[in-house]
Design an enzyme around this catalytic site. Structure first.
Site, short mmCIF file in Angstrom:
data_model
loop_
_atom_site.label_atom_id
_atom_site.label_comp_id
_atom_site.label_asym_id
_atom_site.label_seq_id
_atom_site.Cartn_x
_atom_site.Cartn_y
_atom_site.Cartn_z
N ARG A 58 0.82 -1.21 0.00
CA ARG A 58 0.00 0.00 0.00
C ARG A 58 0.85 1.26 0.00
O ARG A 58 1.74 1.42 0.84
CB ARG A 58 -0.94 0.01 1.20
CG ARG A 58 -2.04 -1.00 1.04
CD ARG A 58 -2.94 -1.13 2.22
NE ARG A 58 -3.79 -2.31 2.04
CZ ARG A 58 -5.00 -2.29 1.51
NH1 ARG A 58 -5.54 -1.15 1.11
NH2 ARG A 58 -5.69 -3.39 1.36
N SER A 171 -21.80 -15.53 5.60
CA SER A 171 -21.17 -14.26 5.26
C SER A 171 -21.16 -14.05 3.74
O SER A 171 -20.70 -14.93 2.99
CB SER A 171 -19.73 -14.31 5.81
OG SER A 171 -19.03 -13.14 5.47
N SER A 223 -19.07 -1.38 -0.80
CA SER A 223 -18.39 -0.12 -1.09
C SER A 223 -17.49 -0.15 -2.32
O SER A 223 -17.21 0.90 -2.88
CB SER A 223 -17.59 0.32 0.11
OG SER A 223 -16.55 -0.59 0.35
N HIS A 251 -21.92 2.39 4.41
CA HIS A 251 -21.86 3.29 3.25
C HIS A 251 -23.23 3.86 2.89
O HIS A 251 -23.38 4.51 1.86
CB HIS A 251 -21.22 2.59 2.06
CG HIS A 251 -19.77 2.35 2.29
ND1 HIS A 251 -18.79 3.27 2.02
CD2 HIS A 251 -19.14 1.30 2.87
CE1 HIS A 251 -17.62 2.80 2.38
NE2 HIS A 251 -17.79 1.60 2.91
N THR A 291 -21.52 3.78 10.63
CA THR A 291 -20.33 4.57 10.99
C THR A 291 -20.70 6.03 11.17
O THR A 291 -21.66 6.52 10.56
CB THR A 291 -19.24 4.44 9.91
OG1 THR A 291 -18.06 5.12 10.36
CG2 THR A 291 -19.66 5.05 8.58
N LYS A 294 -18.13 8.45 7.86
CA LYS A 294 -18.20 8.64 6.41
C LYS A 294 -19.21 9.76 6.13
O LYS A 294 -18.84 10.92 6.23
CB LYS A 294 -18.51 7.30 5.74
CG LYS A 294 -17.39 6.27 6.03
CD LYS A 294 -17.47 5.03 5.22
CE LYS A 294 -16.64 3.87 5.76
NZ LYS A 294 -15.20 4.08 5.82
N THR A 324 -10.77 3.24 25.46
CA THR A 324 -11.22 4.58 25.83
C THR A 324 -12.38 5.04 24.95
O THR A 324 -12.36 4.83 23.73
CB THR A 324 -10.02 5.56 25.70
OG1 THR A 324 -9.00 5.10 26.58
CG2 THR A 324 -10.41 6.98 26.04
N THR A 409 -8.09 -5.60 -1.38
CA THR A 409 -9.41 -4.97 -1.24
C THR A 409 -10.36 -5.50 -2.30
O THR A 409 -11.54 -5.69 -2.04
CB THR A 409 -9.27 -3.43 -1.34
OG1 THR A 409 -8.24 -3.02 -0.42
CG2 THR A 409 -10.56 -2.73 -0.99
#
Ligand SMILES: Cc1ncc(COP(=O)(O)O)c(C=O)c1O
Length: 502
Positions: A58, A171, A223, A251, A291, A294, A324, A409
């Site tokens: 990457r 899945s 995504s 997304h 999320t 995004k 935390t 990915t």
């Protein structure tokens, strides 16, 4: 990351290691000095070299997005501006004035950090308040906030999968890494079903007794492909075979539905808009994850579902308990972003209009767009080196930032650029992007749609690629239909393509 990637990555590394004169594992076995320490540095270097060889290494670019100049950023030089075309800050909420003001005032009053885990010193009114707002958003009894949705997915699936007796998790083959890892950590039996293939899923579900605990884990917007999960059909199968559903709306939250609750809400748009929730698709999903990082422009993740399930995860998931809490300012700002998008559809409609016009523009240039009903524009390149070169050239020559998406990915051979317009990518920016893409495709000699059609479709060897190529020319009705966007009715017509201009 798709479900095959772990195996493929290990496989390629192994193959490469063998090519590298069997240094590993021979070196480990034949250590000349039995008590000499393992050569860690060489191990890291060789693993990284293998990643470079198999094109999965990457590379990061320095992209510093500017709140006052959205969607522009500066690079490693503060003077150089680039336009960002691949951010998941889909609606520009990271610089929304209401969000920023809320964050600033909370920061001043409550400081920079939560001070600990929820159990020790981090449980605060901001966390409780946003959880109430998120539960309302999805019309569920409760919600629980995590430091990210990666953590939410991992913690929830690993806890459920490891504690439900003899649990089996089904899945989707395109599921995100966070779910794949959560399932792996649970050590539950995992069954992968072909992406969106209900016949395959049913066959696999039917192989287990109805009273075996089962979870079906899937996404609403995938995504990297922009495809949409078959939520209603999966809920039907879950009911029939005694499973619960775990839906990742990462997304989609902020982006779909009358209040931005996601695709499950969007599917019953009118009912949801008029306050009829019982029996809707969203009502039928057991666990929704989302999320705050995004479309809501902040950071953090959450799950929403029945109070007993949420309390169970709160009480047992290490990924929730032992870390935390998010800072008060982040929680307060994210809650404001959710509330803001609950009250307006303007941003997400504009985002869809811009997506449509970029998809049409690219298609008319014979640039290979993988058509889908969502806001994501995957452009097929089909080669890791070429995808990186295209991304580099867009940046160096055109000051446009679009990251290349390579293995793991997406599978090898399906490398792409992934473009995500926002409401604030103007017509001029769009025209400039189209000119740049056309130029880059020409300069690098990348395959256009007509080239893909010529070389495939004749019963080629890889059915996955054949499917992708078919999607280059398949017309797809967007989820945000003309009616929902208040546009005139859409004519049914094949996707337009210009002839190849090489
Ligand atoms: C489908 C999906 N689920 C979960 C996540 C993780 O979300 P977060 O960025 O909040 O950790 C991502 C992030 O890219 C994602 O694409």
């Amino acid at each position: 990351m798709y479900e095959g990637s772990h195996a493929e990555e290990k496989g390629t590394t192994r193959v490469y290691a063998a090519v590298m004169s069997h240094r590993w594992p021979d070196a480990i076995v034949d250590t000349p000095l039995a008590n000499s320490a393992f050569d860690y540095a060489t191990f890291y270097t060789q693993e990284l070299e293998a990643k470079k060889q198999n094109k999965s290494y990457r590379y990061f670019n320095s992209i510093n997005r500017l709140a006052q100049e959205f969607p522009k950023a500066h690079t490693d030089s503060t003077d150089r501006r680039v336009t960002v075309w691949c951010s998941n800050d889909y609606l520009g909420m990271s610089n929304n004035l209401e969000v920023l003001e809320k964050m600033q005032s909370t920061l001043k009053t409550y400081g920079s950090g939560a001070g600990g885990t929820r159990n020790i010193s981090g449980h605060n009114k901001h966390a409780e308040s946003i959880e109430g707002t998120l539960a309302k958003l999805h019309h569920k009894e409760a919600a629980l906030v995590f430091t990210s949705c990666y953590v939410a997915n991992d913690a929830t699936l690993s806890t459920l999968g490891s504690r439900l007796p003899n649990c089996v998790i089904f899945s989707d083959s395109l599921n995100h890494a966070s779910m794949i890892e959560g399932i792996r950590h649970s050590k539950a039996k995992k069954i992968i079903f072909d992406h969106n293939d209900m016949a395959d899923l049913e066959l696999k579900l039917a192989a287990f007794p109805r009273n075996t605990p089962k979870i079906i884990a899937f996404e609403s917007v995938y995504s990297m492909s922009g495809t949409i999960g078959k939520i209603a059909e999966i809920c039907d199968l879950a009911k029939k075979y005694g499973a619960i559903t775990f839906l990742d709306e990462v997304h989609a939250v902020g982006m779909y539905g009358p209040t931005g609750a996601g695709i499950a809400e969007h599917l019953d748009y009118e009912a949801q808009a008029s306050g009829h929730y019982r029996g809707t698709v969203m009502d039928r999903v057991d666990v929704i994850s989302g999320t705050l990082g995004k479309a809501y422009g902040c950071v953090g993740g959450y799950i929403a579902g029945k109070a007993s399930l949420v309390d169970y995860i709160r009480s047992l998931a290490p990924g929730f308990i032992f870390t935390t809490t998010l800072p008060p300012a982040v929680l307060a700002g994210a809650e404001r972003a959710v509330q803001y998008q609950r009250q307006t559809t303007t941003d997400r409609k504009m985002q869809q209009i811009n997506t449509r016009s970029v998809k049409t523009g690219l298609t008319n240039l014979d640039i290979p767009v993988l058509h889908n009903p969502s806001h994501i524009i995957p452009v097929l390149v089909g080669d890791a080196d070429a995808a990186k070169k295209a991304s580099d050239l867009l940046l160096s020559k055109w000051n446009i930032y679009v990251q290349a998406i390579n293995f793991p990915t997406v599978p090898v051979g399906e490398e792409r650029l992934r473009i995500t317009p926002t409401p604030r990518h103007s017509k001029e920016m769009q025209d400039y992007l189209l000119m740049a893409m056309d130029d880059v495709w020409g300069e690098l000699g990348l395959k256009r749609t007509s080239d893909w059609l010529l070389s495939h479709g004749l019963g080629g060897e890889n059915p996955r690629i054949e499917k992708l190529v078919a999607s280059l020319t398949t017309e797809v009705e967007p989820l945000w239909t003309n009616e929902k966007l208040d546009l005139p009715a859409r004519e049914s017509r094949p996707v337009q393509r210009a002839s190849s201009s090489g």
